[in-house]
Design a protein around this motif. Structure first.
Motif, PDB file in Angstrom:
ATOM      1  N   LEU A 160       0.821  -1.219   0.000  1.00  0.00           N
ATOM      2  CA  LEU A 160       0.000   0.000   0.000  1.00  0.00           C
ATOM      3  C   LEU A 160       0.851   1.264   0.000  1.00  0.00           C
ATOM      4  O   LEU A 160       0.597   2.191   0.778  1.00  0.00           O
ATOM      5  CB  LEU A 160      -0.957  -0.001   1.209  1.00  0.00           C
ATOM      6  N   ASP A 161       1.827   1.312  -0.858  1.00  0.00           N
ATOM      7  CA  ASP A 161       2.681   2.497  -0.939  1.00  0.00           C
ATOM      8  C   ASP A 161       2.091   3.488  -1.941  1.00  0.00           C
ATOM      9  O   ASP A 161       2.221   3.327  -3.159  1.00  0.00           O
ATOM     10  CB  ASP A 161       4.104   2.083  -1.338  1.00  0.00           C
ATOM     11  N   GLU A 162       1.430   4.497  -1.386  1.00  0.00           N
ATOM     12  CA  GLU A 162       0.714   5.444  -2.246  1.00  0.00           C
ATOM     13  C   GLU A 162       1.667   6.187  -3.171  1.00  0.00           C
ATOM     14  O   GLU A 162       1.337   6.489  -4.318  1.00  0.00           O
ATOM     15  CB  GLU A 162      -0.070   6.441  -1.378  1.00  0.00           C
ATOM     16  N   GLU A 163       2.844   6.455  -2.680  1.00  0.00           N
ATOM     17  CA  GLU A 163       3.820   7.218  -3.458  1.00  0.00           C
ATOM     18  C   GLU A 163       4.205   6.475  -4.733  1.00  0.00           C
ATOM     19  O   GLU A 163       4.043   6.978  -5.844  1.00  0.00           O
ATOM     20  CB  GLU A 163       5.050   7.459  -2.560  1.00  0.00           C
ATOM     21  N   SER A 164       4.692   5.256  -4.561  1.00  0.00           N
ATOM     22  CA  SER A 164       5.190   4.504  -5.723  1.00  0.00           C
ATOM     23  C   SER A 164       4.065   3.811  -6.482  1.00  0.00           C
ATOM     24  O   SER A 164       4.275   3.343  -7.603  1.00  0.00           O
ATOM     25  CB  SER A 164       6.176   3.438  -5.251  1.00  0.00           C
ATOM     26  N   GLY A 165       2.886   3.726  -5.886  1.00  0.00           N
ATOM     27  CA  GLY A 165       1.798   3.013  -6.555  1.00  0.00           C
ATOM     28  C   GLY A 165       1.882   1.507  -6.394  1.00  0.00           C
ATOM     29  O   GLY A 165       1.176   0.763  -7.065  1.00  0.00           O
TER      30      GLY A 165
END
Ligand SMILES: Cc1cc2nc3c(=O)[nH]c(=O)nc-3n(C[C@H](O)[C@H](O)[C@H](O)COP(=O)(O)O)c2cc1C
Ligand SMILES: Cc1cc2nc3c(=O)[nH]c(=O)nc-3n(C[C@H](O)[C@H](O)[C@H](O)COP(=O)(O)O)c2cc1C
Lengths: 442, 442
Positions: free
Chosen positions: A172-177
C-alpha cells in the motif's frame, strides 16, 4: 505457579442439542431461524470467556426433517453475523472437503478471519452421508479411504493458498503506486490426483495466517489425519477410561508427523443437565427424554448403524448389525453405539433415550459443582485438554454453564478470567504461525 | 399522480472504483481490509434509501496485484457482516456458476436471506477469466456457450432447491412433535447434463423465497440468459443512444420467456466525479487519472482485449485485435473497448485514461444537479430503470452522492424518501413470489 488451563468450546445447535429441545418449554422453537438468537449465544459465550463457539453441518436434509432440522444456516455465513457482534470469542465452522472446491473454501475462511480479526476455525469433515452424496452428483457415498485422501489433498491445497501471500506482502505504498509486493505473492502450482490449483489466493494473509484446524474423525485414518493436520479434535467419549485411551492414542500419533503433544488439543463432548440439586438435574434430563419422538430416533439410529430399524420393536435389543467394514459413513459412531448397546445390554428404547441428548456424546446430570468436578477429573486424568460443551437446550443451557460452572472453574484456577489474546489460535495456546507456513508437516 | 420511481444500486469496491483510488488523499488505503469500512458503507447506502449495495467478484488474482486487488473479501461473507449492521438496504453478491456447486451456493444465499430478513441478491456470473480457470483445475477457460449452458442448468437447480420447502412447511408444533410438514418438503430429483441433485435444500424457504436474480452479460447469449432469468441487469453503456438500444433490445427479449417488460430492471453503471462546480469535478477526475499506473492499465487492457500489449507504445493506437470469435472471456467488454478506441481514434494512453475510472463504464464529471439531470435524461429517455452508482473513491464518493444527489432526485419525485418495504425484491418493485415457485420461465 499457575495451573495448566483448560479450553472450552460451546457447540451450538438450533435451540439445543437435545433432539426434542425445540418442544421443551425452556426453548422458543421459532428462534431456530432467528439470527439474533445466534448473536445472543455468541455474546453469551464471550461473556463466559469461552475459547470458541462451533457449528456442525450436514449437506442434506432427509425424512427426519419431520421432527428436527439441525443445520438450517450455512455455518460460515452464520458465524460471520455472529462475528459482527463480538470481538474475542473464536468462531469454528464445519465445512466439507468432499463437496467444496479448495480455492473457494480457503477464501471464505480467509474472509471470516479478516472480518473477525483472527477468530476463524475450520472443523474439517469428509461428509459420509448418503443423502449428502445425492446432492452432489453421487449415487453412493465415496468410500472412507478415498474421502480421507481427498481431505488430505484438500487441506494441503488450502494451506498452500493461505501461505501464498507473505505476511508483509500488502505494501500500500501510495507514493510509488505499489499495492502489493508481487515477489511476496506466489502461485502454488498444485497438481495432484484430485485438484489442480495454480493460486495465489486472491486475498492477503489473514490475521491468524489461516483458520485454526479442527477435526473430529475417530477411525484409525481419522486419527492419523488429525495427528497430521488438526490443532483441536472434537470427540465423543463416554467413560473416563475410554477418554484416556483415546487421548493417549491420539497424542502418541503426533510424533510421527514431527509434532509435540501440546500442538493438538483434545476436546471430548459433554451434554450437561444442570440444576441446584442432582435430583432436579436428573428430573430435567427426564423431561427432555420424554419428549423424544421414537420415529425420529429410530431414523437417526438406523443411519448411525447402517441398518434399517423401522418396524423394529422398541423393547427388544438391536438386531444383528452389519460388520464395520460395510459402514461407509461414520465408522467410529457405529462402533460407539454398538459397544454401548452390547456392553450395557440395552433395548432399542433404552438406547434411544441415552442417545437423544447428544447423539452418542456423554450426558451429565448434576449440580454446577459436580460438573466442575467431573471436568477437572477428566482434565487432570489425562483424558482432555478441554471440553466441547453441548447445551441440551439454548440459550438457557449455555447461560447456566457460563454463570454457574465457569466461575467455579475460574476459582479453581483452571480457566481464564479474562481473554489474554485476540485470536482463536491464541485462546487455544497455539503459537502464531510463521509468515510463510510452507506446510504443517513440519 | 406519482412518477415512476428509479432504482439505485451502490456498486462497492475496496476504497473506490478508480483503479488508483487507494493512492488518492481522499481515501485511506488500509481500509481495503477493514470490515468496519464496508459496514459504514452499508449504513451510508441505507441512509440514502438506496435499493441495494453490490460487490463484484473474481476468483483469482494475477500479476496486476502489484497495483491493485479488487476482490479481497468473498462477497457473501462480507455482505453478511454488513447485513448485521443494517435493516433495509439490499445486499447483492456476485457468485460464479462455473466454479461452485448449486446445492452449496443455493444454501448460502438462503442463509444470507434468512440472516438479512429478505435482502439477498445474486449477481450470476459465468467466470470468463483464464486465471480463474487455473484455480479450478482447467487449463483453458471453458467456452462461452458451454459456460452459459452450465449457468442455465445451475440456476434451474438452485431455483428448484429454493422451492423445495413450501412457505408454510415449517410447522414447529410442540404438542405433536411435528417440526416440519414433510409433505411440504420435497426432493427435486434433478438429473441433467452437468448436475445431479436430489434435494431438498436443508433450510426452510427464506423471507424472499430466493435471492433477487441479477445478471450482467451483454453478448447475445448473455442477454437471452438475462431475459430468461434475471430481475435486474447491470450493464456498461457509454452513450444515451447505446443505452436506449440495449434497453430496447433486452426488454424485447422478455416476451419470449413469458415475462413483462417491468419484470426486469436495467441498471447502467456510472462513475460520478462530483464537485460544486463542473470545473472542480473535471479537476478531481484528472487527479485520479494522474495516479494511474500505465503498467497496471496495460495489463487490464491486455486482458479485456485478449491481446498482449506489454511493450506496446502508449502513444500509438491499438495494434490489430483478434476477431471477437476468439475472445473466450468477456465478449461484450471487448466489443465496447474496441469500438471506443476505433470510433474516437484513441491512443493507448488516452484509452487507459478513459477506462481507468470504471473499466469501460461511463464516467461523469459535474455538479450534483448536473448528475441528477443526466440520470433523469436516461431514465425518461428509455435507457434505464435505475443506475449502478460506482463511486470512484470510497466512502467520500458515496457520501456526496447520498447527501447531494439523492435529495435532488427525491425533490423531483424520482426516488423514494423512505423505504416502503423490507425486502430487496420489494425495493425493486417486484411482486413477492408464490409459495411454490416452480420455475421462473412462467
Ligand atoms: C463433536 C463432533 C462433531 C462432528 N461434526 C460433524 C459435522 O458437523 N459434520 C459431519 O459431517 N461430521 C461431523 N462429525 C463426524 C466426524 O467428522 C467424522 O466423520 C466422524 O467422527 C467419523 O470419523 P471416522 O470416519 O474417522 O470414524 C462430528 C463428530 C464429532 C465427534
Ligand atoms: C456492472 C458489471 C458487473 C460485473 N461484475 C462481474 C463480476 O463481478 N464478476 C465477473 O466474473 N463478471 C462480471 N461482469 C461481467 C459479466 O458477468 C459478463 O461476464 C460480461 O458482461 C460478459 O458477458 P458476455 O459474455 O455475455 O459478453 C460484470 C459486468 C458488469 C457490466
Amino acid at each position: 505457579m499457575t495451573r495448566k488451563q483448560l479450553h472450552l468450546n460451546a457447540f451450538l445447535m438450533g435451540v439445543g442439542h437435545h433432539e426434542a429441545a425445540w418442544r421443551h418449554p425452556r426453548t422458543d422453537a421459532t428462534r431456530v431461524l432467528d439470527v439474533a438468537h445466534f448473536q445472543d449465544l455468541a455474546r453469551l459465550a464471550e461473556r463466559g470467556k469461552l475459547d470458541s463457539v462451533f457449528f456442525a453441518d450436514n449437506l442434506a436434509t432427509g425424512p427426519r426433517v419431520r421432527n428436527n432440522a439441525p443445520a438450517i444456516f450455512e455455518p460460515i455465513t452464520l458465524l460471520t453475523a455472529m462475528a459482527a457482534v463480538t470481538s474475542r470469542v473464536g468462531l469454528i465452522a464445519t465445512a466439507s472437503t468432499g463437496y467444496n472446491e479448495p480455492f473457494n473454501l480457503a477464501r471464505k475462511f480467509t474472509s471470516l478471519d479478516h472480518i473477525s480479526g483472527g477468530r476463524a476455525g475450520w472443523n474439517i469433515v469428509t461428509s459420509g452421508g448418503v443423502d449428502e452424496a445425492a446432492n452432489f452428483g453421487y449415487d453412493e457415498v465415496p468410500d472412507h479411504a478415498g474421502r480421507y485422501d481427498r481431505a488430505a489433498e484438500f487441506v494441503d491445497v488450502a494451506t498452500a493458498l493461505w501461505s501464498s501471500w507473505d505476511e508483509n506482502a500488502l505494501v500500500l505504498d501510495e507514493e510509488s503506486g505499489i499495492f502489493a509486493d508481487s515477489d511476496k505473492v506466489n502461485t502454488i502450482d498444485h497438481r495432484g490426483p484430485r485438484f489442480s490449483v495454480r493460486g495465489p489466493l486472491n486475498s492477503p494473509r489473514s490475521v491468524q495466517g489461516r483458520p485454526l484446524l479442527v477435526q473430529a474423525g475417530s477411525s484409525a485414518s481419522g486419527k492419523d489425519f488429525a495427528a497430521q493436520y488438526a490443532e483441536a479434535v472434537f470427540t465423543a467419549q463416554r467413560t473416563l477410561t475410554e477418554g484416556q485411551d483415546f487421548y493417549r492414542d491420539l497424542k502418541s500419533r503426533l510424533r510421527r508427523f514431527g509434532r509435540a503433544p501440546d500442538d493438538l488439543k483434545v476436546l471430548p463432548g459433554i451434554v450437561p443437565y444442570l440444576a441446584d440439586t442432582e435430583a432436579d438435574a436428573v428430573g430435567l434430563e427426564a423431561e427432555f427424554t420424554d419428549l423424544i419422538s421414537p420415529e425420529y430416533s429410530l431414523r437417526q439410529l438406523s443411519w448411525m448403524l447402517g441398518t434399517d430399524l423401522s418396524g423394529h420393536s422398541l423393547d427388544s435389543p438391536l438386531p444383528p448389525l452389519p460388520p464395520i467394514e460395510q459402514i461407509r459413513g461414520n465408522k467410529s459412531r457405529y462402533q460407539l453405539v454398538k459397544n454401548l448397546a452390547e456392553t450395557e445390554e440395552l433395548t432399542v428404547r433404552q438406547l434411544i433415550g441415552l442417545l437423544g441428548g447428544g447423539r452418542g456424546h456423554r450426558t451429565f446430570a448434576g449440580t454446577p459443582e459436580q460438573l466442575a468436578d467431573e471436568l477437572e477429573l477428566w482434565f487432570d486424568g489425562g483424558a482432555a485438554d478441554g471440553f466441547n460443551i453441548m447445551p441440551p437446550y439454548l440459550p438457557g443451557g449455555l447461560d447456566i454453564f457460563v454463570d454457574q460452572v465457569v466461575p467455579i472453574l475460574q476459582q479453581r484456577g483452571l480457566f481464564r478470567t479474562e481473554y489474554t489474546g485476540t485470536t482463536l489460535r491464541g485462546h487455544y495456546g497455539l503459537p502464531a504461525l510463521p509468515s510463510r507456513t510452507t506446510s504443517l508437516k513440519g
